[in-house]
Design an enzyme around this catalytic site. Sequence first.
Site, mmCIF file in Angstrom:
data_model
loop_
_atom_site.group_PDB
_atom_site.id
_atom_site.type_symbol
_atom_site.label_atom_id
_atom_site.label_comp_id
_atom_site.label_asym_id
_atom_site.label_seq_id
_atom_site.Cartn_x
_atom_site.Cartn_y
_atom_site.Cartn_z
ATOM 1 N N ASN A 51 -9.941 0.078 -0.276
ATOM 2 C CA ASN A 51 -8.478 0.177 -0.260
ATOM 3 C C ASN A 51 -7.946 -0.410 -1.567
ATOM 4 O OD1 ASN A 51 -5.748 -0.106 0.133
ATOM 5 N ND2 ASN A 51 -5.902 -0.985 2.175
ATOM 6 N N HIS A 71 -3.112 7.591 1.962
ATOM 7 C CA HIS A 71 -3.501 6.262 1.487
ATOM 8 C C HIS A 71 -4.897 5.967 2.037
ATOM 9 C CE1 HIS A 71 -3.822 2.093 0.701
ATOM 10 N NE2 HIS A 71 -3.609 1.713 1.954
ATOM 11 N N CYS A 115 0.813 -1.229 0.000
ATOM 12 C CA CYS A 115 0.000 0.000 0.000
ATOM 13 C C CYS A 115 0.844 1.275 0.000
ATOM 14 C CB CYS A 115 -0.966 0.005 1.177
ATOM 15 S SG CYS A 115 -2.144 -1.348 1.116
HETATM 16 N N1 ACO Z 1 -18.516 -8.232 8.747
HETATM 17 C C1 ACO Z 1 -19.079 -8.481 9.936
HETATM 18 N N2 ACO Z 1 -18.365 -8.819 11.020
HETATM 19 C C2 ACO Z 1 -17.037 -8.888 10.885
HETATM 20 C C3 ACO Z 1 -16.381 -8.646 9.661
HETATM 21 C C4 ACO Z 1 -17.186 -8.311 8.564
HETATM 22 N N3 ACO Z 1 -16.679 -8.036 7.342
HETATM 23 N N4 ACO Z 1 -15.072 -8.798 9.841
HETATM 24 C C5 ACO Z 1 -14.874 -9.111 11.121
HETATM 25 N N5 ACO Z 1 -16.048 -9.182 11.764
HETATM 26 C C6 ACO Z 1 -16.305 -9.498 13.159
HETATM 27 C C7 ACO Z 1 -15.208 -10.328 13.762
HETATM 28 O O1 ACO Z 1 -15.416 -11.691 13.488
HETATM 29 C C8 ACO Z 1 -15.372 -10.012 15.229
HETATM 30 O O2 ACO Z 1 -16.433 -10.781 15.739
HETATM 31 P P1 ACO Z 1 -16.351 -11.434 17.219
HETATM 32 O O3 ACO Z 1 -16.209 -10.253 18.137
HETATM 33 O O4 ACO Z 1 -17.645 -12.150 17.311
HETATM 34 O O5 ACO Z 1 -15.142 -12.288 17.184
HETATM 35 C C9 ACO Z 1 -15.814 -8.568 15.249
HETATM 36 O O6 ACO Z 1 -16.290 -8.298 13.914
HETATM 37 C C10 ACO Z 1 -14.697 -7.588 15.585
HETATM 38 O O7 ACO Z 1 -13.554 -7.918 14.812
HETATM 39 P P2 ACO Z 1 -12.213 -7.092 14.947
HETATM 40 O O8 ACO Z 1 -11.194 -7.684 14.028
HETATM 41 O O9 ACO Z 1 -11.877 -6.943 16.402
HETATM 42 O O10 ACO Z 1 -12.706 -5.709 14.387
HETATM 43 P P3 ACO Z 1 -11.953 -4.341 14.401
HETATM 44 O O11 ACO Z 1 -12.738 -3.344 15.155
HETATM 45 O O12 ACO Z 1 -10.511 -4.485 14.745
HETATM 46 O O13 ACO Z 1 -12.050 -3.915 12.878
HETATM 47 C C11 ACO Z 1 -10.690 -3.822 10.902
HETATM 48 C C12 ACO Z 1 -11.428 -4.710 11.902
HETATM 49 C C13 ACO Z 1 -11.693 -2.958 10.179
HETATM 50 C C14 ACO Z 1 -9.982 -4.711 9.898
HETATM 51 C C15 ACO Z 1 -9.691 -2.926 11.679
HETATM 52 O O14 ACO Z 1 -8.883 -3.713 12.507
HETATM 53 C C16 ACO Z 1 -8.841 -2.143 10.746
HETATM 54 O O15 ACO Z 1 -9.305 -1.253 10.085
HETATM 55 N N6 ACO Z 1 -7.549 -2.426 10.690
HETATM 56 C C17 ACO Z 1 -6.672 -1.785 9.751
HETATM 57 C C18 ACO Z 1 -6.525 -2.732 8.635
HETATM 58 C C19 ACO Z 1 -6.403 -2.075 7.302
HETATM 59 O O16 ACO Z 1 -6.851 -1.009 7.017
HETATM 60 N N7 ACO Z 1 -5.776 -2.831 6.430
HETATM 61 C C20 ACO Z 1 -5.638 -2.437 5.102
HETATM 62 C C21 ACO Z 1 -4.308 -2.756 4.604
HETATM 63 S S1 ACO Z 1 -3.085 -1.945 5.531
HETATM 64 C C22 ACO Z 1 -3.074 -0.424 5.074
HETATM 65 O O17 ACO Z 1 -3.444 -0.183 3.973
HETATM 66 C C23 ACO Z 1 -2.636 0.567 6.026
#
Ligand code: ACO
Length: 324
Positions: free
Chosen positions: A281, A251, A114
């Site tokens: 993304n 980004h 990214c």
């Molecule tokens: N739909 C519904 N529920 C979901 C989904 C989905 N698509 N994905 C995960 N869940 C559920 C999980 O199973 C979990 O359920 P549980 O509590 O019953 O186990 C719950 O949602 C919470 O999951 P978390 O992973 O704790 O959610 P979080 O609040 O951390 O959000 C996310 C996840 C959006 C990926 C966040 O961590 C994030 O934005 N991280 C940055 C990642 C990113 O942007 N990556 C892109 C590439 S890197 C870059 O470009 C910088």
Amino acid sequence: MVVRSLMIGCGSCLPGQPVSNHDLAQRVDTSDDWIVQRTGIRSRHIVGEGETTSDLAVKAAQQALDQAGIPASRVDLIVLATTTPDHTFPATAVKVQARLGVTSGFAFDVQAVCSGFVYALAVADNFVRLGQARTALVIGADTFSRILDWEDRTTCVLFGDGAGAVVLEASEGAGTVADRGVLSTHLHSDGRHYEALWVDGGPSATQTTGHVRMNGQEVFRHAVSRLSETAAEALKANEIEPGQLDWLVPHQANLRIIEATARKLHLPLERAVISVDHHGNTSAASIPLALTEAVGDGRIKRGDLVLMEAMGGGFTWGSALVRW
Ligand code: ACO
């Protein structure tokens, strides 16, 4: 006088029709509410059957050349950032070179996930400033839909496909921040986080292409800190206060990351270009896609001071300060 890389044109390409969160919810166990709340994403574009990264890259590059008003034959360097090349080799950049009808100069790919566009921009800017290239195409192009695990709802909802490009041309500047063009670039990596965001396949390791795997919370935590550090670093290097910035073009991974970074920079969110809501993304394509949109609708004007920053797998991260 110093040599500067002027940005003389930009372009972008998004495949097909937007795919909404509701569309995705037909395919995986997710909901529009969950995706919007956690990421700010509402829709993304996804390539069709047989459509490749180079197809998107060529269209974005051609649009950038048209906006710059120069023929492709003037390009003597193409740096293409991608994580999803058409083939393991040759570089997708040489395919783009051939399809644009460029038969001189040189072309290669850069892999920084990214952060790819910022890395490619830094590489091209250095070639231009050293006099080894005069007119460069810097392209970010990715088709992440091809490496997503469509059974994994924690990753497949986050990404989209697309391409963006800018044309750089050597120009003389006074060597001050009043110059137009790329003022500075700042790159970093820390390979200790290799498996926080990676693809579990590759030619040497598994002889497969693999799928995206991510520890979302670890990525989130690092992203906010590293992005604000590198943004501050670019401002300090140029003795600029955040208030002097016209635009932040970050980004586009996640709206919450963009909001947190802008807050740390004391920059009002209205001055950040946001396209993650309708692009998702798009990895290396995200900055030039957002930039092209904001130039196209008149938000970014000639002479505006624009800060770009990105972070991606590796981890890699970096920033670039540019006067448009
Ligand atoms: N739909 C519904 N529920 C979901 C989904 C989905 N698509 N994905 C995960 N869940 C559920 C999980 O199973 C979990 O359920 P549980 O509590 O019953 O186990 C719950 O949602 C919470 O999951 P978390 O992973 O704790 O959610 P979080 O609040 O951390 O959000 C996310 C996840 C959006 C990926 C966040 O961590 C994030 O934005 N991280 C940055 C990642 C990113 O942007 N990556 C892109 C590439 S890197 C870059 O470009 C910088």
